[in-house]
Design an enzyme around this catalytic site. Structure first.
Site, PDB file in Angstrom:
ATOM      1  N   CYS A 118       0.830  -1.215   0.000  1.00 49.88           N
ATOM      2  CA  CYS A 118       0.000   0.000   0.000  1.00 49.88           C
ATOM      3  C   CYS A 118       0.864   1.266   0.000  1.00 49.88           C
ATOM      4  O   CYS A 118       1.862   1.349   0.722  1.00 49.88           O
ATOM      5  CB  CYS A 118      -0.921  -0.010   1.224  1.00 49.88           C
ATOM      6  SG  CYS A 118      -2.027   1.403   1.266  1.00 49.88           S
ATOM      7  N   CYS A 146     -16.555  -8.961   5.808  1.00 51.81           N
ATOM      8  CA  CYS A 146     -15.837  -7.725   5.509  1.00 51.81           C
ATOM      9  C   CYS A 146     -14.611  -8.047   4.662  1.00 51.81           C
ATOM     10  O   CYS A 146     -13.850  -8.960   5.002  1.00 51.81           O
ATOM     11  CB  CYS A 146     -15.351  -7.064   6.795  1.00 51.81           C
ATOM     12  SG  CYS A 146     -16.633  -6.920   8.044  1.00 51.81           S
ATOM     13  N   CYS A 163     -19.294  -5.795   3.775  1.00 54.63           N
ATOM     14  CA  CYS A 163     -18.569  -4.566   4.089  1.00 54.63           C
ATOM     15  C   CYS A 163     -17.261  -4.571   3.302  1.00 54.63           C
ATOM     16  O   CYS A 163     -16.631  -5.618   3.152  1.00 54.63           O
ATOM     17  CB  CYS A 163     -18.276  -4.486   5.591  1.00 54.63           C
ATOM     18  SG  CYS A 163     -17.375  -2.983   6.060  1.00 54.63           S
ATOM     19  N   CYS A 205     -18.992   2.370   8.514  1.00 56.33           N
ATOM     20  CA  CYS A 205     -18.261   1.706   9.584  1.00 56.33           C
ATOM     21  C   CYS A 205     -17.030   2.556   9.793  1.00 56.33           C
ATOM     22  O   CYS A 205     -16.168   2.637   8.912  1.00 56.33           O
ATOM     23  CB  CYS A 205     -17.894   0.282   9.162  1.00 56.33           C
ATOM     24  SG  CYS A 205     -16.818  -0.534  10.347  1.00 56.33           S
ATOM     25  N   ARG A 238     -17.814  -2.130  17.765  1.00 57.94           N
ATOM     26  CA  ARG A 238     -17.145  -3.413  17.489  1.00 57.94           C
ATOM     27  C   ARG A 238     -15.800  -3.481  18.182  1.00 57.94           C
ATOM     28  O   ARG A 238     -14.924  -2.639  17.958  1.00 57.94           O
ATOM     29  CB  ARG A 238     -16.978  -3.595  15.969  1.00 57.94           C
ATOM     30  CG  ARG A 238     -16.324  -4.913  15.584  1.00 57.94           C
ATOM     31  CD  ARG A 238     -16.451  -5.203  14.094  1.00 57.94           C
ATOM     32  NE  ARG A 238     -17.840  -5.245  13.708  1.00 57.94           N
ATOM     33  CZ  ARG A 238     -18.389  -4.498  12.756  1.00 57.94           C
ATOM     34  NH1 ARG A 238     -17.660  -3.661  12.073  1.00 57.94           N
ATOM     35  NH2 ARG A 238     -19.674  -4.592  12.492  1.00 57.94           N
TER      36      ARG A 238
HETATM   37  N1  SAM Z   1      -6.500   0.605   3.094  1.00 62.49           N
HETATM   38  C1  SAM Z   1      -7.779   0.760   3.626  1.00 62.49           C
HETATM   39  C2  SAM Z   1      -7.886   1.912   4.585  1.00 62.49           C
HETATM   40  O1  SAM Z   1      -6.945   2.253   5.270  1.00 62.49           O
HETATM   41  O2  SAM Z   1      -8.976   2.475   4.660  1.00 62.49           O
HETATM   42  C3  SAM Z   1      -8.333  -0.479   4.262  1.00 62.49           C
HETATM   43  C4  SAM Z   1      -7.556  -1.390   5.156  1.00 62.49           C
HETATM   44  S1  SAM Z   1      -6.918  -0.757   6.688  1.00 62.49           S
HETATM   45  C5  SAM Z   1      -5.866  -2.064   7.160  1.00 62.49           C
HETATM   46  C6  SAM Z   1      -8.287  -0.746   7.839  1.00 62.49           C
HETATM   47  C7  SAM Z   1      -8.053  -0.288   9.247  1.00 62.49           C
HETATM   48  O3  SAM Z   1      -7.425  -1.305  10.010  1.00 62.49           O
HETATM   49  C8  SAM Z   1      -7.161   0.907   9.480  1.00 62.49           C
HETATM   50  O4  SAM Z   1      -7.802   2.116   9.243  1.00 62.49           O
HETATM   51  C9  SAM Z   1      -6.802   0.766  10.947  1.00 62.49           C
HETATM   52  O5  SAM Z   1      -7.736   1.463  11.755  1.00 62.49           O
HETATM   53  C10 SAM Z   1      -6.894  -0.734  11.191  1.00 62.49           C
HETATM   54  N2  SAM Z   1      -5.562  -1.308  11.438  1.00 62.49           N
HETATM   55  C11 SAM Z   1      -4.602  -1.544  10.519  1.00 62.49           C
HETATM   56  N3  SAM Z   1      -3.497  -2.055  11.090  1.00 62.49           N
HETATM   57  C12 SAM Z   1      -3.746  -2.134  12.420  1.00 62.49           C
HETATM   58  C13 SAM Z   1      -2.978  -2.578  13.536  1.00 62.49           C
HETATM   59  N4  SAM Z   1      -1.717  -3.005  13.403  1.00 62.49           N
HETATM   60  N5  SAM Z   1      -3.542  -2.529  14.757  1.00 62.49           N
HETATM   61  C14 SAM Z   1      -4.824  -2.074  14.900  1.00 62.49           C
HETATM   62  N6  SAM Z   1      -5.591  -1.640  13.878  1.00 62.49           N
HETATM   63  C15 SAM Z   1      -5.058  -1.660  12.653  1.00 62.49           C
HETATM   64 FE1  SF4 Z   2      -2.745   1.238   3.409  1.00 60.40          FE
HETATM   65 FE2  SF4 Z   2      -4.953   1.016   4.867  1.00 60.40          FE
HETATM   66 FE3  SF4 Z   2      -2.602   0.049   5.765  1.00 60.40          FE
HETATM   67 FE4  SF4 Z   2      -2.957   2.678   5.649  1.00 60.40          FE
HETATM   68  S1  SF4 Z   2      -4.125   1.233   6.934  1.00 60.40           S
HETATM   69  S2  SF4 Z   2      -1.131   1.545   4.948  1.00 60.40           S
HETATM   70  S3  SF4 Z   2      -4.224   2.849   3.824  1.00 60.40           S
HETATM   71  S4  SF4 Z   2      -3.739  -0.677   4.014  1.00 60.40           S
END
Ligand code: SAM
Ligand code: SF4
Ligand code: DTB
Length: 322
Positions: free
Chosen positions: A53, A97, A129, A189, A261
């Site tokens: 990403c 999701c 989702c 969400c 959640r």
């Molecule tokens: N790339 C998209 C975005 O950021 O909207 C979708 C996937 S992203 C992984 C979705 C969410 O997962 C993030 O916004 C964050 O809140 C949560 N997330 C990601 N990595 C995490 C971690 N290591 N610990 C807790 N929450 C995490």
């Molecule tokens: Fe990419 Fe989403 Fe991870 Fe941010 S939380 S690095 S936008 S996958």
């Protein structure tokens, strides 16, 4: 029960800082009125496009800016995704999701596949989702037309702490994405993460932005950081589980009718801490042994957790058609 969108920072900070049992009591009263049968929604997650990403979210193992980046996993195709959705339904999930590690959705074959996945998941009688970064109005409209139930896009933290966590996308851009999803008639969400080095005031500020959204997001994921090696936050100290309980309880009081959640970070919680989060008003969990790239409690352990708490899972909304 009046639903408010004008909670002040002071009010929210005062709730977060209440004596714990007082906070739990207030949250319980709100929750019991809003969700009398106390049903818990089970949502299963699947990463369709993993890693690589362009964004630099400091917590995320999927950013190409960090050495943790999980590279080389092929993007999943429609049929294998629907196979996983069927399995999630069999295991008792009500929502499915799907995640894409994208900065934004682009038109083309992967987007057409996303639409087919949404249609397929809905045909199984599951809520669908998607979380895939930013999108345009026309993409949101096409997702709505495909039957998408919810779009996940988190604010993550307070406006003030945000720039210490992400530099490649602004808070304002996130708010605009949320508006676009709303305008298309898709439910929201939207939540955040604790344990990113934020202060209590930052937590209150995040909750203030969430509760100022009108209507409130239909679901509010509260994540505790999963500190992954190779991310800038790898050495972050784990959050005290009672801080998570406070965050859940306060979210419940501010947004009585939203699903709160209990999301990432449950593996670090004891059974009892998770039950306290349920007591504080969490009415949904991620269900299945992986989140996107990290692990989550096993299905069997979660069945035991719900049984120990004496709560029941939400049944499928519609009769299964596939
Ligand atoms: N790339 C998209 C975005 O950021 O909207 C979708 C996937 S992203 C992984 C979705 C969410 O997962 C993030 O916004 C964050 O809140 C949560 N997330 C990601 N990595 C995490 C971690 N290591 N610990 C807790 N929450 C995490
Ligand atoms: Fe990419 Fe989403 Fe991870 Fe941010 S939380 S690095 S936008 S996958
Ligand atoms: C959300 O708020 N949490 C989920 C879901 N929405 C997409 C993701 C958690 C990801 C945890 C880190 C990982 O497994 O990669």
């Amino acid at each position: 029960m009046i639903t408010r969108h004008d909670w002040s920072l002071e009010e929210i900070q005062a709730l977060l800082a209440l004596p714990l049992l007082e906070l739990l009591w207030q949250a319980q009263q709100v929750h019991r009125a809003a969700n009398p049968g106390y049903r818990v929604q089970l949502a299963s997650l699947l990463s369709v496009k993993t890693g690589g990403c362009e964004e630099d979210c400091a917590y995320c193992p999927q950013s190409l800016h960090h050495s943790a980046d999980v590279a080389g996993r092929p993007e999943l195709e429609v049929e294998p995704v629907l196979e996983r959705a069927r399995a999630a339904r069999e295991a008792g999930a009500q929502r499915f999701c799907m995640g894409w590690a994208w900065r934004e959705i682009r038109d083309g074959a992967p987007f057409e596949a996303m639409l087919a996945m949404v249609r397929g998941v809905r045909q199984l009688g599951l809520e669908a989702c998607v979380t895939a970064g930013m999108l345009t109005d026309s993409q949101a409209a096409r997702l709505a037309e495909a039957g998408l139930t919810a779009y996940n896009h988190n604010l993550d933290t307070s406006p003030g702490h945000y720039e210490r966590i992400i530099s490649t996308r602004t808070y304002q851009e996130r708010l605009e994405t949320l508006q676009r999803v709303r305008r298309a008639g898709i439910t929201l969400c939207c939540g955040g993460i604790i344990g990113l080095g934020e202060s209590a005031a930052d937590r209150a500020a995040l909750l203030q932005v969430l509760s100022s959204l009108d209507p409130h997001p239909e679901s509010v994921p509260i994540n505790a950081l999963v500190a992954v090696e190779g991310t800038p936050l790898e050495d972050q100290a784990p959050v005290d589980p009672l801080e998570l309980v406070r965050m859940v309880a306060t979210a419940r009081i501010l947004m009585p009718h939203s699903r709160v959640r209990l999301s990432a970070g449950r593996e670090a919680l004891s059974r009892e801490a998770q039950i306290l989060c349920l007591l504080a008003g969490a009415d949904s969990i991620f269900y299945g042994d992986t989140l996107l790239t990290t692990s989550n409690p096993a299905v069997e352990a979660d069945r035991e957790l719900l049984a120990a708490a004496g709560v029941v899972a939400e049944p499928l909304l519609t009769a299964a058609r596939g």
